[in-house]
Write a protein that holds these residues in place. Structure first.
Motif, PDB file in Angstrom:
ATOM      1  N   ILE A  38       2.584   4.785  -0.482  1.00 13.28           N
ATOM      2  CA  ILE A  38       3.834   4.994   0.253  1.00 13.28           C
ATOM      3  C   ILE A  38       4.982   4.581  -0.652  1.00 13.28           C
ATOM      4  O   ILE A  38       5.060   3.428  -1.079  1.00 13.28           O
ATOM      5  CB  ILE A  38       3.871   4.155   1.551  1.00 13.28           C
ATOM      6  CG1 ILE A  38       2.667   4.491   2.441  1.00 13.28           C
ATOM      7  CG2 ILE A  38       5.182   4.375   2.296  1.00 13.28           C
ATOM      8  CD1 ILE A  38       2.458   3.511   3.573  1.00 13.28           C
ATOM      9  N   TYR A  39       5.859   5.540  -0.971  1.00  9.24           N
ATOM     10  CA  TYR A  39       7.059   5.239  -1.747  1.00  9.24           C
ATOM     11  C   TYR A  39       8.198   5.018  -0.759  1.00  9.24           C
ATOM     12  O   TYR A  39       8.640   5.951  -0.096  1.00  9.24           O
ATOM     13  CB  TYR A  39       7.408   6.394  -2.685  1.00  9.24           C
ATOM     14  CG  TYR A  39       6.373   6.650  -3.749  1.00  9.24           C
ATOM     15  CD1 TYR A  39       6.387   5.945  -4.941  1.00  9.24           C
ATOM     16  CD2 TYR A  39       5.386   7.607  -3.567  1.00  9.24           C
ATOM     17  CE1 TYR A  39       5.442   6.173  -5.920  1.00  9.24           C
ATOM     18  CE2 TYR A  39       4.436   7.853  -4.537  1.00  9.24           C
ATOM     19  CZ  TYR A  39       4.466   7.131  -5.713  1.00  9.24           C
ATOM     20  OH  TYR A  39       3.529   7.376  -6.683  1.00  9.24           O
ATOM     21  N   ASP A  40       8.645   3.772  -0.652  1.00 10.34           N
ATOM     22  CA  ASP A  40       9.735   3.466   0.276  1.00 10.34           C
ATOM     23  C   ASP A  40      11.093   3.780  -0.337  1.00 10.34           C
ATOM     24  O   ASP A  40      11.976   4.283   0.322  1.00 10.34           O
ATOM     25  CB  ASP A  40       9.702   1.984   0.672  1.00 10.34           C
ATOM     26  CG  ASP A  40       8.459   1.647   1.476  1.00 10.34           C
ATOM     27  OD1 ASP A  40       8.093   2.451   2.346  1.00 10.34           O
ATOM     28  OD2 ASP A  40       7.865   0.599   1.231  1.00 10.34           O
ATOM     29  N   LYS A  41      11.256   3.466  -1.586  1.00 12.70           N
ATOM     30  CA  LYS A  41      12.527   3.699  -2.267  1.00 12.70           C
ATOM     31  C   LYS A  41      12.203   4.298  -3.619  1.00 12.70           C
ATOM     32  O   LYS A  41      11.388   3.770  -4.359  1.00 12.70           O
ATOM     33  CB  LYS A  41      13.294   2.397  -2.455  1.00 12.70           C
ATOM     34  CG  LYS A  41      13.708   1.745  -1.164  1.00 12.70           C
ATOM     35  CD  LYS A  41      14.454   0.463  -1.439  1.00 12.70           C
ATOM     36  CE  LYS A  41      14.881  -0.185  -0.129  1.00 12.70           C
ATOM     37  NZ  LYS A  41      15.615  -1.416  -0.349  1.00 12.70           N
ATOM     38  N   LEU A  42      12.858   5.389  -3.940  1.00 14.00           N
ATOM     39  CA  LEU A  42      12.620   6.040  -5.218  1.00 14.00           C
ATOM     40  C   LEU A  42      13.921   6.695  -5.650  1.00 14.00           C
ATOM     41  O   LEU A  42      14.568   7.389  -4.867  1.00 14.00           O
ATOM     42  CB  LEU A  42      11.522   7.091  -5.069  1.00 14.00           C
ATOM     43  CG  LEU A  42      10.709   7.483  -6.294  1.00 14.00           C
ATOM     44  CD1 LEU A  42      10.050   6.278  -6.947  1.00 14.00           C
ATOM     45  CD2 LEU A  42       9.665   8.521  -5.942  1.00 14.00           C
ATOM     46  N   SER A  43      14.328   6.434  -6.881  1.00  7.94           N
ATOM     47  CA  SER A  43      15.514   7.083  -7.427  1.00  7.94           C
ATOM     48  C   SER A  43      15.184   7.577  -8.827  1.00  7.94           C
ATOM     49  O   SER A  43      14.249   7.106  -9.466  1.00  7.94           O
ATOM     50  CB  SER A  43      16.710   6.131  -7.447  1.00  7.94           C
ATOM     51  OG  SER A  43      16.433   5.023  -8.278  1.00  7.94           O
ATOM     52  N   LEU A  82      15.819   9.675  -3.941  1.00  9.23           N
ATOM     53  CA  LEU A  82      14.876  10.678  -3.455  1.00  9.23           C
ATOM     54  C   LEU A  82      14.394  10.281  -2.063  1.00  9.23           C
ATOM     55  O   LEU A  82      14.369   9.104  -1.719  1.00  9.23           O
ATOM     56  CB  LEU A  82      13.689  10.792  -4.415  1.00  9.23           C
ATOM     57  CG  LEU A  82      14.043  11.084  -5.873  1.00  9.23           C
ATOM     58  CD1 LEU A  82      12.773  11.114  -6.727  1.00  9.23           C
ATOM     59  CD2 LEU A  82      14.783  12.397  -6.003  1.00  9.23           C
ATOM     60  N   PRO A  83      13.989  11.265  -1.261  1.00  9.58           N
ATOM     61  CA  PRO A  83      13.497  10.926   0.081  1.00  9.58           C
ATOM     62  C   PRO A  83      12.187  10.139   0.009  1.00  9.58           C
ATOM     63  O   PRO A  83      11.450  10.248  -0.981  1.00  9.58           O
ATOM     64  CB  PRO A  83      13.291  12.292   0.752  1.00  9.58           C
ATOM     65  CG  PRO A  83      13.201  13.278  -0.357  1.00  9.58           C
ATOM     66  CD  PRO A  83      13.980  12.707  -1.503  1.00  9.58           C
ATOM     67  N   PRO A  84      11.873   9.353   1.061  1.00 15.98           N
ATOM     68  CA  PRO A  84      10.608   8.616   1.082  1.00 15.98           C
ATOM     69  C   PRO A  84       9.434   9.591   0.940  1.00 15.98           C
ATOM     70  O   PRO A  84       9.500  10.740   1.376  1.00 15.98           O
ATOM     71  CB  PRO A  84      10.592   7.936   2.449  1.00 15.98           C
ATOM     72  CG  PRO A  84      12.017   7.910   2.878  1.00 15.98           C
ATOM     73  CD  PRO A  84      12.669   9.107   2.257  1.00 15.98           C
ATOM     74  N   LEU A  85       8.360   9.110   0.324  1.00 17.36           N
ATOM     75  CA  LEU A  85       7.218   9.971   0.047  1.00 17.36           C
ATOM     76  C   LEU A  85       5.938   9.268   0.482  1.00 17.36           C
ATOM     77  O   LEU A  85       5.706   8.110   0.130  1.00 17.36           O
ATOM     78  CB  LEU A  85       7.173  10.282  -1.460  1.00 17.36           C
ATOM     79  CG  LEU A  85       5.959  11.037  -1.993  1.00 17.36           C
ATOM     80  CD1 LEU A  85       5.875  12.438  -1.396  1.00 17.36           C
ATOM     81  CD2 LEU A  85       6.029  11.131  -3.511  1.00 17.36           C
TER      82      LEU A  85
END
Length: 197
Positions: free
Chosen positions: A81-86, A102-105
């Motif tokens: 689970i990617y909570d925060k990604l830029s 980027l949106p959560p993934l």
């Protein structure tokens, strides 16, 4: 009322119970780790497009780029689970695009996901070395860029979720770029990205 029997001291028994409990807890944790141990996700750049690259107004550079990254979750039992990604792009270790969130993934087991963020669009201050290097590399037709992803991820196995871990992905790419050409550009080199967790 006599003195209590010194042979009946409960402390040794309590110590043994605690030791057995800790041993069983450690064995259980080791077994769970061996069964569910998460492997790092894999990233690779598979496509690039340059829509704008303007280095004619030092100390600012204005660019608009799109990179297609494919990420693979190699785990058989653990989701990511990617909570925060830029994401941003750097050149010669200097950022040339502002970070894009980027949106959560949610990345399921043994799955592959493609990301295609558009990066740039806002002028960014850079050094004269970056401007001159980009102009020179563009005249040669080969530019070495780094796509960077930063964020936080969690591992999920069934109902169990880990704490958040920082993730740092560096993707070095060599693109074929000539002055005045916009749109899809050839990838001349794109090794697997380096992932640090």
């Amino acid at each position: 009322m006599g003195n209590p029997d010194p042979g009946k001291d409960p402390r040794p028994v309590l110590c043994k119970v605690i030791a057995v409990f800790l041993l069983l807890a450690g064995a259980t944790a080791l077994t769970v780790w061996l069964v569910y141990r998460p492997h790092k996700p894999r990233f690779r750049v598979v496509g690039a497009a340059i829509y704008d690259l303007n280095a004619t107004a030092p100390p600012f550079i204005s660019t608009s780029m799109q990179f297609t990254l494919v990420t693979r979750n190699p785990n058989k039992r653990v989701d990511i689970i990617y909570d925060k990604l830029s994401a941003y792009v750097s050149y010669r270790n200097q950022q040339i695009t502002p970070p894009v969130v980027l949106p959560p993934l949610y990345h399921e087991t043994k799955s592959t996901v493609a990301l295609s963020p558009v990066l740039g669009g806002v002028p960014v201050p850079v050094s004269a070395e970056v401007v001159n290097g980009l102009v020179m590399d563009e005249s040669y037709g080969v530019v070495n860029l780094r796509v960077v992803l930063l964020g936080r991820l969690r591992w999920k196995a069934g109902a169990i979720r880990t704490v958040r871990y920082g993730v740092y992905v560096k993707c070095d790419v060599w693109v074929g770029l000539k002055k005045g050409i916009v749109g899809q550009v050839p990838l001349l080199g794109a090794p697997p990205c380096k992932v640090d967790i």
